[in-house]
Write a protein that holds these residues in place. Structure first.
Motif, mmCIF file in Angstrom:
data_model
loop_
_atom_site.group_PDB
_atom_site.id
_atom_site.type_symbol
_atom_site.label_atom_id
_atom_site.label_comp_id
_atom_site.label_asym_id
_atom_site.label_seq_id
_atom_site.Cartn_x
_atom_site.Cartn_y
_atom_site.Cartn_z
ATOM 1 N N UNK A 48 0.815 -1.213 0.000
ATOM 2 C CA UNK A 48 0.000 0.000 0.000
ATOM 3 C C UNK A 48 0.849 1.265 0.000
ATOM 4 N N UNK A 49 2.162 1.120 0.213
ATOM 5 C CA UNK A 49 3.046 2.293 0.189
ATOM 6 C C UNK A 49 2.980 2.999 -1.161
ATOM 7 N N UNK A 50 2.973 2.193 -2.230
ATOM 8 C CA UNK A 50 2.943 2.755 -3.573
ATOM 9 C C UNK A 50 1.777 3.698 -3.783
ATOM 10 N N UNK A 51 0.556 3.257 -3.503
ATOM 11 C CA UNK A 51 -0.582 4.157 -3.644
ATOM 12 C C UNK A 51 -0.497 5.398 -2.759
ATOM 13 N N UNK A 52 0.062 5.258 -1.540
ATOM 14 C CA UNK A 52 0.241 6.432 -0.685
ATOM 15 C C UNK A 52 1.167 7.447 -1.345
ATOM 16 N N UNK A 53 2.273 6.967 -1.873
ATOM 17 C CA UNK A 53 3.232 7.848 -2.548
ATOM 18 C C UNK A 53 2.590 8.472 -3.782
ATOM 19 N N UNK A 54 1.739 7.701 -4.456
ATOM 20 C CA UNK A 54 1.075 8.187 -5.677
ATOM 21 C C UNK A 54 0.206 9.408 -5.405
ATOM 22 N N UNK A 55 -0.288 9.557 -4.173
ATOM 23 C CA UNK A 55 -1.114 10.711 -3.825
ATOM 24 C C UNK A 55 -0.348 12.006 -4.080
ATOM 25 N N UNK A 56 0.958 11.969 -3.831
ATOM 26 C CA UNK A 56 1.801 13.141 -4.082
ATOM 27 C C UNK A 56 2.397 13.087 -5.486
ATOM 28 N N UNK A 57 2.886 11.923 -5.868
ATOM 29 C CA UNK A 57 3.646 11.789 -7.114
ATOM 30 C C UNK A 57 2.816 12.031 -8.361
ATOM 31 N N UNK A 58 1.616 11.453 -8.432
ATOM 32 C CA UNK A 58 0.856 11.542 -9.676
ATOM 33 C C UNK A 58 0.381 12.950 -10.003
ATOM 34 N N UNK A 59 -0.196 13.697 -9.050
ATOM 35 C CA UNK A 59 -0.512 15.092 -9.388
ATOM 36 C C UNK A 59 0.745 15.899 -9.750
ATOM 37 N N UNK A 60 1.853 15.646 -9.039
ATOM 38 C CA UNK A 60 3.097 16.374 -9.315
ATOM 39 C C UNK A 60 3.575 16.142 -10.743
ATOM 40 N N UNK A 61 3.649 14.868 -11.151
ATOM 41 C CA UNK A 61 4.149 14.560 -12.488
ATOM 42 C C UNK A 61 3.132 14.904 -13.568
ATOM 43 N N UNK A 62 1.835 14.857 -13.232
ATOM 44 C CA UNK A 62 0.820 15.278 -14.191
ATOM 45 C C UNK A 62 0.935 16.763 -14.495
ATOM 46 N N UNK A 63 1.053 17.571 -13.437
ATOM 47 C CA UNK A 63 1.220 19.014 -13.611
ATOM 48 C C UNK A 63 2.527 19.309 -14.334
ATOM 49 N N UNK A 64 3.597 18.601 -13.939
ATOM 50 C CA UNK A 64 4.905 18.801 -14.589
ATOM 51 C C UNK A 64 4.823 18.513 -16.079
ATOM 52 N N UNK A 65 4.114 17.466 -16.465
ATOM 53 C CA UNK A 65 3.979 17.101 -17.877
ATOM 54 C C UNK A 65 3.185 18.137 -18.653
ATOM 55 N N UNK A 336 -5.387 5.588 -4.509
ATOM 56 C CA UNK A 336 -6.073 5.602 -3.210
ATOM 57 C C UNK A 336 -6.897 4.328 -3.025
ATOM 58 N N UNK A 337 -7.529 3.880 -4.111
ATOM 59 C CA UNK A 337 -8.333 2.652 -4.009
ATOM 60 C C UNK A 337 -7.474 1.441 -3.668
ATOM 61 N N UNK A 338 -6.247 1.413 -4.211
ATOM 62 C CA UNK A 338 -5.348 0.288 -3.918
ATOM 63 C C UNK A 338 -4.871 0.328 -2.461
#
Length: 380
Positions: A48-65, A336-338
């Motif tokens: 579940x660590x991965x999904x927790x990290x994704x909460x920060x990582x995915x919006x960050x990399x989406x905005x960056x892209x 988050x679902x994961x």
């Protein structure tokens, strides 16, 4: 000059290679952690660590892209960093060390999928080409690697990291061949990511996707362990994932036609109903080989959710927020679902057992069908 047809084949090759990584990491990391001797609860925490990290990582990399000069460059950076952190996995089996490595790896790897989809769908919308055959290549790559990885994992579980590094490096190299897709906010006024949530219909569909993905999150983490508990081998597990991957092909062949006829909302609702039936059947199964035909139901669940949401976002979200839209959907639907499915499912499995938790997941999915079926009947 590279023709559209040649670029299309590059996309097909890229997806075939890229999805091989998911067949290795997602399927056999829980088996690796079980091999190290961790309890189901501890595995749930680590997975579940991965999904927790994704909460920060995915919006960050989406905005960056969206704000980068080239989305392709951001994708390549993510692949390189993922390769480096993957190489750190087998250096120690210490729990806290694994927390660190999984956190680092996920921070980079978790956004490669939605950014790849953004690049692909933006290019295809400009050339009027279909996404289905490209995504089907990913399915076939996943299926092939499930068997290959199962063969190697049966002999030496640590081989999954070497295989994953090779696959990610090949994907990194193929990105050089893909057409460059720019970030539409580059050099322009920045649009806040939260504007996505002003689309009421998108929010409703994301909520439905979230609920059924909770049950899938439990399945992805604990099905391999349950399969092994019932006496199944890593090789047979690989074949079960091969069948589940290949089962996606029929939908992908007719995906655009199906979505045009029934729409995104009823496609998602149908996938949820199939999930409810599948988890109920798993609850009753006691022999590992019986799971093999049941894996055919997978082709009416995950790929329907994934494809329907990805294409809906590409069509309905402003171009300035397309990468952000895909990463936010990935965060909610597969992040988050994961967390819910993996972490909460792990603790409850220690109390009630994995078998009983599949029954509870079935009840949750059936309830979701009833609630959203009512919502869609009132949809204006």
């Amino acid at each position: 000059m590279v023709t559209n047809k040649k670029l299309y084949y590059y996309f097909i090759t890229f997806y075939a290679v890229f999805f091989m990584g998911g067949a290795i990491y997602g399927t056999f990391l829980p088996v690796y952690l079980d091999y190290l001797g961790y309890s189901k609860g501890a595995i749930g925490i680590l997975m579940s660590l991965g999904p927790f990290v994704a909460i920060i990582a995915q919006p960050f990399w989406g905005i960056t892209s969206d704000r980068a000069k080239s989305k392709n460059f951001v994708l390549q950076i993510l692949f390189l960093c993922s390769i480096f952190t993957m190489a750190l996995y087998p250096l120690s089996s210490n729990f806290y060390y694994l927390i660190l490595v999984i956190t680092l790896f996920t921070f980079f790897q978790t956004s490669t999928g939605p950014i790849s989809d953004t690049i692909t769908l933006e290019y295809l919308s400009e050339t009027n080409q279909k996404f289905g055959p490209i995504r089907m290549a990913g399915t076939l790559g996943y299926a092939l690697m499930s068997v290959i990885a199962g063969f190697f994992a049966q002999r030496y579980i640590g081989s999954i990291f070497v295989l994953n590094i090779i696959v990610m490096f090949l994907a990194f190299m193929i990105v050089f061949k893909l057409p460059v897709v720019k970030g539409h906010q580059f050099g322009r006024e920045h649009i806040p990511i939260w504007r996505l949530f002003s689309n009421k219909n998108l929010v409703i569909l994301m909520t439905l996707n979230f609920l059924v993905q909770v049950t899938l999150g439990f399945y992805y983490t604990y099905f391999p362990l349950y399969f092994k508990q019932l006496g199944g081998s890593s090789s047979l597990l690989g074949w079960s994932y091969f069948i589940s991957a290949v089962s996606e092909v029929p939908f992908l062949l007719y995906a655009d036609r199906i979505l045009k006829k029934i729409g995104t909302r009823y496609a998602l609702l149908g996938a949820t109903l199939v999930a409810a039936i599948r988890w109920l059947l798993i609850f009753f199964v006691t022999k590992p080989y019986v799971f093999l035909p049941l894996q055919l139901l997978h082709g009416l669940i995950f790929i329907v959710l994934y494809y329907s949401m990805a294409t809906y976002i590409n069509e309905e979200v402003p171009k300035e927020l397309k990468a952000s839209g895909q990463t936010i959907n990935n965060l909610i639907g597969m992040g988050i679902s994961r967390i819910m499915g993996s972490l909460l499912g792990g603790f409850l499995s220690d109390i009630y057992g994995i078998k009983t938790m599949f029954l509870y997941n079935s009840i949750l999915a059936f309830a979701t069908v009833l609630v959203f079926g009512y919502v869609f009947l009132r949809w204006k």
